[in-house]
Design a protein around this motif. Structure first.
Motif, short mmCIF file in Angstrom:
data_model
loop_
_atom_site.label_atom_id
_atom_site.label_comp_id
_atom_site.label_asym_id
_atom_site.label_seq_id
_atom_site.Cartn_x
_atom_site.Cartn_y
_atom_site.Cartn_z
N LEU A 290 0.87 -1.17 0.00
CA LEU A 290 0.00 0.00 0.00
C LEU A 290 0.90 1.22 0.00
CD1 LEU A 290 -2.61 -1.17 2.65
CD2 LEU A 290 -2.92 -1.09 0.17
N VAL A 291 0.80 2.03 -1.04
CA VAL A 291 1.67 3.20 -1.22
C VAL A 291 0.87 4.45 -0.89
CG1 VAL A 291 3.08 4.50 -2.85
CG2 VAL A 291 3.00 1.98 -2.98
N LEU A 292 1.27 5.16 0.17
CA LEU A 292 0.52 6.34 0.62
C LEU A 292 1.44 7.27 1.41
CD1 LEU A 292 -0.05 4.82 3.64
CD2 LEU A 292 -1.88 3.88 2.28
N ALA B 196 -9.03 -2.25 4.05
CA ALA B 196 -8.99 -3.54 4.73
C ALA B 196 -9.95 -4.52 4.06
CB ALA B 196 -9.33 -3.37 6.21
N ALA B 197 -11.16 -4.06 3.75
CA ALA B 197 -12.14 -4.93 3.08
C ALA B 197 -11.62 -5.35 1.72
CB ALA B 197 -13.47 -4.20 2.94
N GLN B 198 -10.96 -4.44 1.02
CA GLN B 198 -10.40 -4.74 -0.30
C GLN B 198 -9.32 -5.81 -0.20
OE1 GLN B 198 -8.68 -1.27 -2.14
NE2 GLN B 198 -9.07 -2.04 -4.20
N LEU B 199 -8.46 -5.71 0.81
CA LEU B 199 -7.39 -6.67 0.99
C LEU B 199 -7.91 -8.04 1.42
CD1 LEU B 199 -4.63 -4.61 2.82
CD2 LEU B 199 -4.52 -5.52 0.50
N LEU B 200 -8.95 -8.04 2.25
CA LEU B 200 -9.45 -9.29 2.80
C LEU B 200 -10.37 -10.03 1.84
CD1 LEU B 200 -10.24 -8.17 6.44
CD2 LEU B 200 -8.35 -9.61 5.68
N GLU C 252 -0.30 -2.97 -19.66
CA GLU C 252 -0.74 -4.17 -18.93
C GLU C 252 -0.05 -4.26 -17.58
OE1 GLU C 252 -1.49 -4.45 -23.11
OE2 GLU C 252 0.40 -4.16 -22.03
N ARG C 253 1.24 -3.96 -17.57
CA ARG C 253 2.00 -4.00 -16.32
C ARG C 253 1.51 -2.92 -15.36
NH1 ARG C 253 4.77 -7.78 -13.55
NH2 ARG C 253 6.50 -6.91 -12.37
N ILE C 254 1.33 -1.73 -15.87
CA ILE C 254 0.86 -0.61 -15.04
C ILE C 254 -0.51 -0.92 -14.45
CG2 ILE C 254 0.17 1.82 -15.07
CD1 ILE C 254 2.24 2.19 -17.36
N GLY C 255 -1.34 -1.63 -15.23
CA GLY C 255 -2.68 -1.96 -14.79
C GLY C 255 -2.74 -2.89 -13.60
N ARG C 256 -1.61 -3.46 -13.21
CA ARG C 256 -1.59 -4.32 -12.02
C ARG C 256 -1.69 -3.50 -10.72
NH1 ARG C 256 2.89 -8.34 -11.18
NH2 ARG C 256 1.37 -9.01 -9.61
N ILE C 257 -1.39 -2.20 -10.82
CA ILE C 257 -1.50 -1.33 -9.64
C ILE C 257 -2.95 -0.85 -9.53
CG2 ILE C 257 -0.79 0.85 -8.59
CD1 ILE C 257 1.93 0.48 -9.86
N THR C 258 -3.49 -0.93 -8.33
CA THR C 258 -4.87 -0.50 -8.07
C THR C 258 -4.87 0.92 -7.53
OG1 THR C 258 -5.60 -2.76 -7.57
CG2 THR C 258 -6.94 -0.96 -6.72
N CYS C 259 -5.60 1.79 -8.19
CA CYS C 259 -5.75 3.18 -7.75
C CYS C 259 -7.05 3.72 -8.33
CB CYS C 259 -4.56 4.03 -8.20
SG CYS C 259 -4.62 5.76 -7.64
N PRO C 260 -7.89 4.35 -7.51
CA PRO C 260 -7.78 4.57 -6.06
C PRO C 260 -7.96 3.26 -5.29
CG PRO C 260 -9.35 6.09 -7.10
CD PRO C 260 -9.08 5.00 -8.07
N ILE C 261 -7.66 3.31 -4.01
CA ILE C 261 -7.86 2.15 -3.14
C ILE C 261 -8.99 2.42 -2.17
CG2 ILE C 261 -5.54 1.16 -3.29
CD1 ILE C 261 -4.81 2.69 -0.75
N GLY C 262 -9.55 1.34 -1.65
CA GLY C 262 -10.62 1.48 -0.67
C GLY C 262 -11.98 1.59 -1.31
#
Length: 311
Positions: A219-221, A293-297, A267-277
């Protein structure tokens, strides 16, 4: 689920003597599973074996316990004010520094009332070690068997600002997460770091990326968009199980353009999720943390459901 040796060690270091109460066996319906445990000391406790009257009575008994270990059997019916309808067997064990030092290995096997290790237990342990698969917690022929708990998922949180702190508060109690928390200086972290969280101050956080397991979640923030971008760049060149970046759709559009200019494919960049939550929860740090947390679980919950359906 397993024997949380680190939690027990910390409790003994803090309180001197601690009684560990674990569900050793059950029959019928129960609020918790075999292996669920709580730690009890003179003026406090942590963990849970199910709550309600059962837990209250077990904690009170643990505080007055004098025997090194003892089994007790409880019907979860009207007498306890519970309607589960099943029955549980609790194993209560008193630990101090000396008793703690006697625990060793990846599987904690001990008698509930003394005696030599039976053949059934020897076979179970040999099979587990031979196959490299830890056994389920269980009571077998008067011996309690529990694998030592090891977190199944590595989570790296980059940034100790308001959202980073809220995330650690929400996620650190979860038993299957080993959290590494990174920021640029010790002053960026709060005075109290939750147990099980490794706070790592680093003047150049991106230089830590090679040390992250390739199946870790990130998680990058951070406080800096420049640092966020470089972390994303390093992540795409490293590998990961999941990577999430805090920010708006506008921030992510700019990041995608800059990451493409740095040589990464769409395609590689698309592996990062943004926004999160979950944006519908709002922008308060704790609400962001709940959504993340819900997203991770959610993947873990999906896997659990698959196993349940195939059983």
């Amino acid at each position: 689920m397993g024997f949380d040796l680190e939690a027990l060690r910390e409790a003994v270091e803090t309180h001197g003597q601690v009684t560990r109460v674990v569900i050793a066996a059950l029959r019928g319906s129960s609020p918790r599973e075999v292996g669920a445990a709580m730690l009890v000391w003179r003026d406090g406790q942590s963990g849970t074996v199910g709550g309600g009257t059962l837990e209250y009575q077990a904690a009170e008994a643990a505080r007055g316990q004098t025997a090194p270990r003892q089994l007790s059997h409880h019907a979860l019916g009207p007498d306890l004010g519970q309607c589960c309808g099943g029955a549980v067997t609790l194993l209560s064990e008193v630990y101090d520094a000396e008793a703690l030092a006697a625990l060793e290995g990846d599987i904690i096997a001990r008698p509930t009332a003394g005696g030599e290790m039976p053949l059934s237990v020897k076979r179970l342990l040999a099979q587990a070690r031979g196959q490299g698969v830890p056994p389920e917690p269980q009571l077998i022929d008067g011996w309690m068997i529990e694998p030592v708990h090891k977190p199944a998922r590595n989570l790296w949180i980059w940034g100790a600002g308001h959202v980073g702190r809220a995330l650690v508060d929400v996620l650190s109690p979860l038993p299957d997460l080993a959290i590494t928390w990174v920021d640029t200086s010790p002053e960026r972290f709060p005075a109290d770091i939750p147990a099980g969280v490794a706070a790592v101050p680093a003047a150049k956080p991106v230089e830590l990326m090679p040390y992250a397991p390739r199946d870790a979640e990130h998680l990058v923030l951070t406080y800096s968009h420049t640092l966020d971008l470089e972390l994303c760049n390093r992540l795409l060149g490293h590998d990961f199980r999941f990577a999430g970046l805090i920010g708006s759709a506008t921030k992510w559009a700019r990041f995608r353009s800059r990451l493409k200019a740095l040589g990464h494919t769409p395609e590689r960049i698309g592996r990062i999720t943004c926004p999160i939550g979950d944006p519908s929860l709002g922008k308060h740090p704790q609400m962001i943390a709940v959504g993340v947390a819900a997203q991770l679980l959610r993947p873990a919950l999906t896997e659990t459901r698959k196993k349940d359906l195939s059983a």
